[in-house]
Design an enzyme around this catalytic site. Structure first.
Site, PDB file in Angstrom:
ATOM      1  N   HIS A 180      -8.408  -4.626  -0.707  1.00  0.00           N
ATOM      2  CA  HIS A 180      -7.232  -3.998  -0.147  1.00  0.00           C
ATOM      3  C   HIS A 180      -6.679  -4.554   1.227  1.00  0.00           C
ATOM      4  O   HIS A 180      -7.447  -4.481   2.141  1.00  0.00           O
ATOM      5  CB  HIS A 180      -7.421  -2.565  -0.122  1.00  0.00           C
TER       6      HIS A 180
ATOM      7  N   SER B  38       0.741  -1.126   0.044  1.00  0.00           N
ATOM      8  CA  SER B  38       0.071  -0.125  -0.032  1.00  0.00           C
ATOM      9  C   SER B  38       0.847   1.304   0.119  1.00  0.00           C
ATOM     10  O   SER B  38       1.647   1.732  -0.822  1.00  0.00           O
ATOM     11  CB  SER B  38      -0.838  -0.087   1.136  1.00  0.00           C
TER      12      SER B  38
ATOM     13  N   ASP C 207     -10.125  -3.448  -5.345  1.00  0.00           N
ATOM     14  CA  ASP C 207      -9.450  -2.496  -4.511  1.00  0.00           C
ATOM     15  C   ASP C 207      -9.236  -1.234  -5.501  1.00  0.00           C
ATOM     16  O   ASP C 207      -8.998  -1.282  -6.706  1.00  0.00           O
ATOM     17  CB  ASP C 207      -7.945  -3.254  -4.325  1.00  0.00           C
TER      18      ASP C 207
END
Length: 416
Positions: free
Chosen positions: A386, A199, A356
């Site tokens: 995610h 991320s 996501d």
């Protein structure tokens, strides 16, 4: 005490039914049929939303910044002390003033030297820690399975610092780790080192890789980069994945925009304008030129673009770019880097999740790297959301979390 009367029992059941119904209403969000463990994901998302709402309440009454409060909640529930087992030794230390947690796998073979991975945790540049259980367990598994030294960086977070300070912390820790005497101390093979992150950590890993690729003294020091659902651009919040997953759990689109604004120390009043791409309208020449580098109509396959249409405003809000020129900086948005920078990057692994908002950031980076001649492995999971890779242990254990983690570690093992 006497027996409850029928009227009291009725009231009890009515109140209980109302409370359960309200809880179910709060928890329920419509999810795609193919997403992993949907009811467990609803519960996880509801828990995270509750923590976010509590943190905003704490800020509203003037006790603390909401991100500090939220991170306190996350870290308090997940912090783990350094420990040693029969397979992994964990040590808290610092590299050139940057706090790190070092995971050393005990040798399973007679190899004289180990591989090394510099790992950068996610959390919107504002949340989480190298010391919470999710990353502790991930890095321990990596150290054990790879017979490696994993350096998990405890970089400074928003709101205490903003871009580019997080990248500076990562850079300092990496340069320290790459010193010959430090690699020798940890018995790490200088030819077998990777940088990786998930991320926002994937964003920092990608940015670090590009910075190193421009430095002739460091260009060949990194053998691999592995990016897990990375954040790579803030010029288009209407890619197909942003449109498709605008309200998806864990990371809805508006939350990602807020993370960006906080990271760049901007004004949250810009959220609505950025959601509709007013910050990169066609009348803003520089922004529009850079946005052309992520033209998803050419970078994404038809199976992804489907019937989605680009959102490009003719006239936008020039104040946003004037106040946040960092939006146009490849150090914050690695997807917009020059082709000459990309062609010097090492072999790359990119993991993306179907459900996501960041899916297309990763897929577009795959395409741009391949066009630059970089060898890329793209690992896509159709039932993933995610953040899933760190959710592998009870009570937040997801089948896709285990599969993504195992696939990621397998690639590192085969290539590092």
């Amino acid at each position: 005490m006497g027996q409850p009367t029928p009227s009291r029992l009725r009231r009890f059941w009515v109140v209980s039914t109302i409370l359960v119904s309200l809880l179910a209403y709060y928890m329920y969000i419509p999810l795609p049929a193919d997403i992993s463990d949907p009811w467990k994901l609803m519960l996880l998302d509801a828990t995270f939303r509750s923590a976010q709402q509590l943190s905003h309440l704490i800020q509203y009454v003037g006790l603390s910044h909401h991100l500090l409060a939220l991170n306190f909640i996350i870290v308090s529930f997940g912090r783990k002390s350094a420990w040693s087992s029969t397979n992994v030794q964990i040590t808290d230390t610092n590299f050139d003033g940057v706090e790190v947690r070092v995971f050393e796998g005990f040798p399973k073979t007679k190899e004289p030297l180990k591989s090394g991975v510099l790992y950068i945790h996610g959390g919107g540049w504002a949340l989480a820690s190298a010391r919470i259980s999710y990353y502790d367990e991930l890095c321990s598994a990596m150290a054990e399975e790879l017979n490696a030294v994993i350096v998990s960086v405890e970089y400074r977070l928003v709101p205490k610092v903003h871009f580019p300070e997080q990248l500076y912390d990562i850079d300092r820790a990496a340069r320290y780790f790459l010193q010959p005497e430090v690699l020798e101390k940890y018995s790490v093979d200088p030819a077998r080192i990777a940088i990786s992150g998930d991320s926002a950590g994937g964003n920092l890993a990608a940015a670090l890789g590009q910075e190193f690729s421009k430095d002739a003294t460091l260009r060949n020091k990194i053998k691999l980069q592995a990016l897990i659902y990375p954040v790579l651009q803030a010029l288009d919040f209407n890619t197909p994945s942003y449109q498709q997953n605008a309200n998806s759990p864990i990371l809805p689109r508006h939350v990602m925009v807020r993370y960006w604004i906080d990271y760049l120390k901007g004004n949250q009043d810009f959220v609505q304008a950025m959601l509709v791409n007013n910050h990169t309208s066609s009348d803003m020449e520089v922004a529009a030129t850079l946005r052309a580098r992520l033209n998803w109509l050419s970078l994404l396959p038809k199976s992804i673009t489907k019937n989605y249409r680009p959102v490009m405003k003719k006239v936008g809000n020039s104040q946003i770019i004037q106040e946040l020129p960092q939006l146009l900086d490849a150090r914050s948005a690695p997807l917009i880097a020059d082709q000459e920078v990309l062609q010097n990057l090492p072999k790359t692994y990119i993991l993306t999740c179907e459900h996501d908002v960041l899916r297309d950031d990763g897929i577009m980076y795959v395409k741009r790297l391949e066009s630059a001649g970089v060898e890329v492995t793209h690992d896509h999971f159709k039932d993933a959301f995610h953040g899933c890779m760190i959710f592998t242990s009870w009570p937040t254990n997801f089948s896709v979390g285990v599969r993504t983690r195992d696939s990621y570690i397998k690639w590192l093992k085969q290539n590092l």
